[in-house]
Design an enzyme around this catalytic site. Structure first.
Site, PDB file in Angstrom:
ATOM      1  NE  ARG A 107      74.889  14.709  29.700  1.00 11.76           N
ATOM      2  CZ  ARG A 107      74.239  15.844  29.432  1.00 11.76           C
ATOM      3  NH1 ARG A 107      73.316  15.908  28.475  1.00 11.76           N
ATOM      4  NH2 ARG A 107      74.527  16.912  30.122  1.00 11.76           N
ATOM      5  CB  SER A 123      78.681  21.221  21.994  1.00  9.83           C
ATOM      6  OG  SER A 123      78.683  20.328  20.897  1.00  9.83           O
ATOM      7  CB  CYS A 124      80.763  17.573  24.979  1.00  6.50           C
ATOM      8  SG  CYS A 124      78.975  17.376  25.012  1.00  6.50           S
ATOM      9  CG  ASN A 125      77.504  15.290  21.522  1.00  9.85           C
ATOM     10  OD1 ASN A 125      78.020  14.211  21.784  1.00  9.85           O
ATOM     11  ND2 ASN A 125      76.367  15.690  22.066  1.00  9.85           N
ATOM     12  N   GLY A 132      75.062  18.363  13.070  1.00 11.71           N
ATOM     13  CA  GLY A 132      75.805  18.420  11.815  1.00 11.71           C
ATOM     14  C   GLY A 132      76.204  19.839  11.445  1.00 11.71           C
ATOM     15  CB  THR A 173      79.293  20.750  34.764  1.00 11.20           C
ATOM     16  OG1 THR A 173      78.220  20.354  35.631  1.00 11.20           O
ATOM     17  CG2 THR A 173      79.920  19.528  34.145  1.00 11.20           C
ATOM     18  CB  ILE A 174      82.000  23.750  31.648  1.00  7.31           C
ATOM     19  CG1 ILE A 174      81.144  22.717  30.891  1.00  7.31           C
ATOM     20  CG2 ILE A 174      83.157  24.246  30.786  1.00  7.31           C
ATOM     21  CD1 ILE A 174      81.874  21.459  30.489  1.00  7.31           C
ATOM     22  N   GLY A 198      77.000  25.763  23.967  1.00 12.11           N
ATOM     23  CA  GLY A 198      75.568  25.988  24.070  1.00 12.11           C
ATOM     24  C   GLY A 198      75.143  27.324  23.511  1.00 12.11           C
ATOM     25  CG  HIS A 232      77.036  12.780  24.929  1.00 10.31           C
ATOM     26  ND1 HIS A 232      75.731  12.898  25.338  1.00 10.31           N
ATOM     27  CD2 HIS A 232      77.596  14.001  25.138  1.00 10.31           C
ATOM     28  CE1 HIS A 232      75.519  14.125  25.780  1.00 10.31           C
ATOM     29  NE2 HIS A 232      76.627  14.817  25.675  1.00 10.31           N
ATOM     30  CD  GLN A 236      78.168  13.792  30.200  1.00 14.75           C
ATOM     31  OE1 GLN A 236      78.637  12.889  29.515  1.00 14.75           O
ATOM     32  NE2 GLN A 236      77.690  13.577  31.413  1.00 14.75           N
TER      33      GLN A 236
END
Lengths: 342, 342, 342, 342
Positions: free
Chosen positions: D168, D139-141, D195, D11-12, D110, D220, D306
């Site tokens: 998701r 990460s994406c978030n 966080g 994916t990435i 990750g 997300h 994401q």
């Protein structure tokens, strides 16, 4: 009272335990579980003696404040019959343990048909398991198909069954299973293994099946075609199915459009765990169409509750193995004790 | 025995009817429904007198073989109190009918707070509805937040509540509702209307809420932050919540990871319709973090069963309106009759 | 250059517009839309003249800063052919407008077959629409079945088609559609309307279809059985399907297990909007089984992209109506311009 | 031209490869993959030299007809910089290989932050990675939160961030991931690890996060609260966010209600793979509310893709590590080459 042990206390095992406890001629000798959780706590609350299935994890029960009656071997020794409700493939590994204690055992449909004396469906072949030592109660889907095929065969000369099984991806509490947003051929290669599994009940039946997996949790859905040699009307077929005690024919007036409303109905009538032990066939869907090569093509939709339709079958299989009753009497006893039919 | 009529016999109405029937001090005068279906059939089986809610459709009940006791106006006249459980917005239209027969009425949280005498939560403001004529039992989400805020306010000086309500897209049997594969801001503009709704129970509370809709049907999930003026430990907060009779604090040993397993637990203990009348707070999630501007920030997750958490509240609101008991006695009676707590 | 107007600029209309713009022998005269949104903005960015479909809402485009080229009637007058891509049922209401301006028009599969001169599938019956005034391009599902049946009929004496259409509940952006967690017979009564729709292309075909709706958005899935009078091997059937330009036979080495990976493939190869214009047939699923009453039973799974498989068909139908090319030439032109095949 | 190797072509990895190929100052040295499938075939079609990531499986590529350029070690030797896009945890295992060839490497979010020289976000701390050997692109978030926090910090004295990440359950092609019908606290214990991950970018930021997992695949969703020391209006905050090049503020006129329509927009504008590299913040959701303890409480919803929001960040991190450009120039180059902004 026949003493029945249940090895594996998950989705199927806990239901079989309650069903056994509800019968007039058997009782729960105990249940074996791999790890403590709310289900284990409730087994204790229901006074089912609790056994550890895995020796190394036994102390985890104590840590969770749950008293054990022993190890699974003790339960097997204690029991007249064991119902193995462990995950698919584990049952076969357990067989030597049942042999060691000379305890007859039932296995579930996730096991191979190769290591048992018979595969079982109460409606279709109860007799094959009478007095047997090791019996396999076929899967939810095979049970659903068998209940449908048996009366059709008796009445209308079944020539071929073609069924697409649109399967729920996981059970309601299985958060780790998918798919989330897909329709997955499963298996991709055809025909699927479900047809040969039905042949363990009906050896000579011509049946081809296809399997798909979808993002739903409540019930499987079968899209069924049966080519019949005879030429009944749809109304005649419907009447035949309505006469079956483990088939519910959904009436138009009920306003039921899917599995959600079926479960709602089961909740509303007070079924334990909202279980639907019966095949649920949409009356409106039963249709008969012309077939140039044979009698007619019958079509219908039926929903199958993967968590519970094998539960009454397990109870009947216990009676077959223990020779407690014949098919007709056993089915009547089971249905009355559980409250089938609505 | 207080005679309670239920106008609207769907998700909430049928649960309220059964809950009323279970109480020692009230009985079901009858239920009114707009159209026949399996729910109407079951009302008759339970001996709830069945009334037609819409005159023009009354004959459809006869066509479906269901005998009517009359029209909804007859039910209102017959009843000491009416619980209006019709879809959001219809309740307001029904108010003149209740006024015409001088029958006190409860409304549900989908109605506006503007046309009633008081909004109701048993834990937080029972007294405001004592002897009132028209009372609104707040929505499932507002009920869930109110039960949580009340004890925190009593113990820890609540300064601000911030909550994200991750809402189920539809109930299990609502096949027409989505989304199928999306996370939808709902409403998009912030803060959402849920905060002001909580202010109908706690007028002075500082609360900001956000709402999302997701493809799930079982329960709502609240992601809650409460800024406290005091500085309790997480253990202290947990103990306070565990002392509440309408909050279940999920224990780690139960192995419950989401709404699916919560419903499974409710099924396993034999709850009617697998209802979860209590807020379900994950014990592990209760956490207290530093806040430079105030005491501490409390965080937790709670799951709210949209179909049933308002049911005991409706029963208590009936007692408030009819002046049958005070808050403490009513809650105790309701909890005992239904079997809350596990 | 043939001037093509597109009335309705949603899922189908915007794709048809881009496909028309990509052809060497036609151009976009303009597009008509009911309300401004991001799609309207992008039409303007692509230099498609924008027309308002509803007079009363025309000013909303100005409010959104979008300049209009006129009303839909102007577009119809301007166009040599109109493609009506409005929601099902609206097309029929629009027909008098097309007649008033004497502009030939294509309609989509959501319309009735009763008010048009012909139903269209490029592979099966291009000729029926040559020079016609009003033509209906059949639905995504009927298109998918027609492409499959045509070569089988030519090679193997099709005796009967039985298909279960497991349909996506809604498109990816349709947040209001369900079901969320159910498998819904749709329609409940059998056989479904899809079979008769295929008969608008193959009038003499014996075909029975069943429809289900599931919580997925990406593609429909067809579980197909075809009873053949001849007895080809699975390999022979596969070779026949691989020779079709609008059928992609998925190879085992691709590792594609469902619609998600098919869309991923379409994204990776750079397809506009990740469109899959072809039927996607799993090569592994193509199987031939014994049939006691006829030659053989063929089974396979095919996935159908509901948003795009009719797009090349619309382009070909334009050429048929305008008599720009014959079937073979049109299909070749369309495939080359869009880039079909992978 | 800087030669960039990509280890892990999922994916990435495949997105980073295409993004690198689009830059004026770098090129793809090759890509390493564990097994052949359609993605491997497409790498070859795009002329990316293909390397086997696992020696034992190298022959499977030949079996699938795919020619290899060598083993992953060869690729590492060939490359000026490697982007490790392997599944979480594998990157750390690969580090000794990169050290052995003295090739600087980027890792994904990750991986642990403990074994790298710096964690990276282009908007917030580009400089920390300039000339570094081992850098982790968060990460994406975390990327999504960092892009939001950076401008708020610069303008309004951020005092505390509280965010609920509604994640998701899996990507669109991950058929094995759930949940199907649940809302799952993940992790259950609070605050979540997200966080502290943001603190790898903003060491002194006060931030508490909560994570949930839902049955959706597209993006997300972040429900964000930021307590600000200053007291801007919502319009002022919106203007600040609109000035950011990697934040798209969704306008009311676009009619976008969720992730489905966002992806539809990305498809319609022709984004490769319908990628949304930007944070997508609903303009309507940006709101400022009173806070008794500090300045104001800011609320908003943002959707995070994401699969792609870290792609431009990886490109910038390559430039930082290779010292090809400063932050401002790199971001401008990346944005122009990819086509960010709409």
């Amino acid at each position: 009272m026949l003493r029945v042990g249940i090895n594996g206390y998950g989705t199927i095992g806990k239901r079989v335990a309650d069903a056994v406890a509800a019968q007039p001629d058997m009782e729960v000798a105990g249940v074996a579980k791999t790890r403590p959780n709310f289900e284990a706590e409730l087994a204790v609350e229901r006074d089912y003696p609790l056994y550890a299935a895995i020796e190394e994890r036994a102390e985890r029960f104590a840590d969770a404040g749950l008293e054990l009656a022993g190890m699974v071997e003790d339960l097997v020794e204690e029991s007249d019959v064991v119902v193995d409700a462990t995950p698919g493939g584990i049952g076969e590994q357990n067989k030597p343990m049942y042999e060691a204690y000379d305890t007859p055992a039932l296995f579930q449909g996730g096991e191979s048909a190769d290591f048992v004396d018979a595969s079982f469906n109460a409606r279709a072949n109860f007799e094959a398991s009478v007095g047997a030592d090791y019996v396999r109660v076929v899967s939810c889907n095979t049970t659903g198909l068998s209940r449908l095929v048996a009366p059709l065969q008796e009445h209308y000369d079944v020539q071929k069954v073609r069924a697409t099984l649109v399967r729920r991806g996981g059970d309601p509490a299985q958060t780790g299973r998918g798919p989330i947003n897909d329709i997955v051929p499963n298996p991709i290669s055809l025909p699927s293994h479900h047809g040969p599994d039905v042949n363990t009940i009906f050896p000579d039946l011509a049946i081809d099946t296809l399997g798909l997996k979808v993002p739903a949790t409540l019930m499987h859905m079968h899209s069924v075609n049966v080519t019949l040699g005879d030429e009944p009307t749809a109304e005649e077929v419907r009447a035949v199915l309505e006469a079956e005690t483990r088939i519910k024919v959904i009436r138009e007036e009920e306003g039921i459009d899917g599995a959600g409303k079926l479960k709602e109905l089961a909740q509303d009538v007070g079924r334990p765990r909202a279980d639907l032990w019966e095949n649920c066939v949409w009356g409106e869907s039963i249709t008969v169409e012309e077939n140039a090569n044979a009698g007619v093509d019958l079509y219908l939709f039926q929903a199958i509750h993967q968590e519970s339709d094998v539960v009454p079958e397990n109870v009947d299989a216990i009676r077959a193995v223990a020779e407690l009753a014949d098919a007709e009497e056993s089915v009547r006893l089971t249905n009355d004790a559980l409250g089938l039919g609505f």
